[in-house]
Scaffold this active site. Structure first.
Site, PDB file in Angstrom:
ATOM      1  N   GLU A 258     -11.802   2.105   5.347  1.00 45.10           N
ATOM      2  CA  GLU A 258     -10.850   2.201   6.460  1.00 45.10           C
ATOM      3  C   GLU A 258     -10.975   3.626   6.985  1.00 45.10           C
ATOM      4  O   GLU A 258     -10.307   4.543   6.517  1.00 45.10           O
ATOM      5  CB  GLU A 258      -9.435   1.919   5.966  1.00 45.10           C
ATOM      6  CG  GLU A 258      -8.427   1.859   7.104  1.00 45.10           C
ATOM      7  CD  GLU A 258      -7.012   1.645   6.592  1.00 45.10           C
ATOM      8  OE1 GLU A 258      -6.335   0.754   7.105  1.00 45.10           O
ATOM      9  OE2 GLU A 258      -6.597   2.390   5.681  1.00 45.10           O
TER      10      GLU A 258
ATOM     11  N   GLU B 201       0.847  -1.196   0.000  1.00 49.18           N
ATOM     12  CA  GLU B 201       0.000   0.000   0.000  1.00 49.18           C
ATOM     13  C   GLU B 201       0.882   1.246   0.000  1.00 49.18           C
ATOM     14  O   GLU B 201       1.621   1.468   0.971  1.00 49.18           O
ATOM     15  CB  GLU B 201      -0.879  -0.019   1.256  1.00 49.18           C
ATOM     16  CG  GLU B 201      -1.803   1.174   1.369  1.00 49.18           C
ATOM     17  CD  GLU B 201      -2.667   1.118   2.617  1.00 49.18           C
ATOM     18  OE1 GLU B 201      -2.185   0.617   3.657  1.00 49.18           O
ATOM     19  OE2 GLU B 201      -3.815   1.584   2.565  1.00 49.18           O
TER      20      GLU B 201
ATOM     21  N   HIS C 239      -8.846   0.731  -0.624  1.00 51.36           N
ATOM     22  CA  HIS C 239      -9.366   1.317   0.621  1.00 51.36           C
ATOM     23  C   HIS C 239     -10.031   2.656   0.323  1.00 51.36           C
ATOM     24  O   HIS C 239      -9.472   3.465  -0.428  1.00 51.36           O
ATOM     25  CB  HIS C 239      -8.217   1.601   1.618  1.00 51.36           C
ATOM     26  CG  HIS C 239      -7.817   0.416   2.431  1.00 51.36           C
ATOM     27  ND1 HIS C 239      -6.653   0.377   3.164  1.00 51.36           N
ATOM     28  CD2 HIS C 239      -8.439  -0.776   2.646  1.00 51.36           C
ATOM     29  CE1 HIS C 239      -6.571  -0.779   3.798  1.00 51.36           C
ATOM     30  NE2 HIS C 239      -7.638  -1.506   3.487  1.00 51.36           N
TER      31      HIS C 239
HETATM   32  C1  LER Z   1      -3.367   0.948   6.400  1.00 53.49           C
HETATM   33  O1  LER Z   1      -4.174   0.391   5.397  1.00 53.49           O
HETATM   34  C2  LER Z   1      -3.170   2.387   6.165  1.00 53.49           C
HETATM   35  O2  LER Z   1      -3.808   2.970   5.328  1.00 53.49           O
HETATM   36  C3  LER Z   1      -2.162   3.116   6.944  1.00 53.49           C
HETATM   37  O3  LER Z   1      -2.535   4.456   7.096  1.00 53.49           O
HETATM   38  C4  LER Z   1      -1.802   2.492   8.242  1.00 53.49           C
HETATM   39  O4  LER Z   1      -1.145   3.398   9.029  1.00 53.49           O
HETATM   40 MN    MN Z   2      -5.228   1.929   4.009  1.00 55.12          MN
END
Ligand code: LER
Ligand code: MN
Length: 281
Positions: A258, A164, A223
């Site tokens: 998220e 990510e 996300h």
């Molecule tokens: C986790 O998916 C994320 O987006 C991060 O900001 C974790 O700190």
């Molecule tokens: Mn994330």
């Protein structure tokens, strides 16, 4: 089989929606639901979500049979397992200067991969990649990261891993989609792709849409949070154009919320569904 993303009858872009639930209490704040796993899964199902993303600090702390049975009862698939708490709560990272910490970080992710196999989920490589250490060269850091990722990607090729791109305030390693794609090229592992997160992209990317388009078929998970990390609709990100593009690039995965539990978990989760289900072409 995954439903079509575009329902031509009523012109609505249909995405499979999930939301992050932490299996344990955690300090990371952008998780709407923490602990009380059975109650939270029931709530999420009632609200109309199609799946649940699990944030797991350590699979050894879980009663996997019990969770699997709750998931079956509520009929919620698990598209992804988040692993960031291994860093957030225990400081495990692939790029720590200490060999022992790096090894334990790899072992932890291998155990997450075994769990992901049981649940048919992808494994998220977020903050567990770590940060550049003081006095450590960029080449050395990258070589530790590549080594760890290759170990994990080879552990079980049937399990997908996603890196990510995360904003600069949380890490200095892989902040943008461009650097994520360059890293994937160097890594050379087909079961590793990208997770894009609208909150991070809003900070780092010159164009969110161009970046999603750049990731295209290496995009394995997604996300959503609005610009302020509240529920979609609470900030200024245009989710309609994002969903339309995801449909155009034939993205078949889940879109997972998220988000910060503002003003409270159930309201944030309900508002997310309300905003995202109302998106028409
Ligand atoms: C986790 O998916 C994320 O987006 C991060 O900001 C974790 O700190
Ligand atoms: Mn994330």
């Amino acid at each position: 089989m995954a439903p079509d993303l575009f329902d031509s009858k009523n012109g609505v872009v249909k995405m499979k929606l999930s939301i992050v639930v932490s299996t344990q209490p955690a300090s990371f704040n952008a998780v709407a639901y923490k602990g009380r796993i059975k109650d939270n899964l029931e709530n999420i199902k009632k609200l109309g979500y199609d799946g649940v993303e699990l944030a797991v600090r350590d699979p050894a702390l879980l009663d996997v049979d019990e969770i699997t049975s709750f998931l079956k009862q509520v009929k919620l698939p698990v598209p992804a397992i988040g692993t960031g708490q291994a860093y957030g709560e225990e400081n495990l990272s692939f790029t720590d200067v200490n060999f022992d910490v790096r090894s334990r970080a790899i072992d932890r992710i291998l155990s997450q991969i075994d769990l992901a196999k049981k649940l048919n989920a992808v494994v998220i490589i977020g903050l567990v990649r770590g940060k550049s250490g003081v006095g450590i060269s960029a080449d050395q850091t990258e070589s530790w990261l590549i080594h760890a990722m290759r170990e994990c990607a080879s552990h079980d090729k049937s399990v997908k891993l996603v890196i990510e791109p995360i904003n600069r305030y949380e890490t200095d390693l892989i902040n943008t989609v461009e650097s994520g794609m360059q890293f994937l090229d160097k890594l050379g592992k087909d079961n590793v792709g990208l997770l894009l997160d609208t909150f991070h992209m809003n900070i780092e990317e010159p164009s969110i849409l161009d970046s999603i388009f750049t990731a295209k078929d290496r995009l394995f998970h997604f996300h959503v949070a609005d610009s302020n990390r509240w529920y979609p609709g609470a900030g200024h990100i245009d989710f309609r154009e994002i969903f339309n593009l995801l449909e155009r690039i034939n993205y078949k995965g889940f879109v997972s919320a998220e988000i910060v539990p503002h003003p409270d978990p159930d309201t944030a989760a309900a508002k997310t569904i309300e905003t995202l289900k109302a998106i028409h072409k």
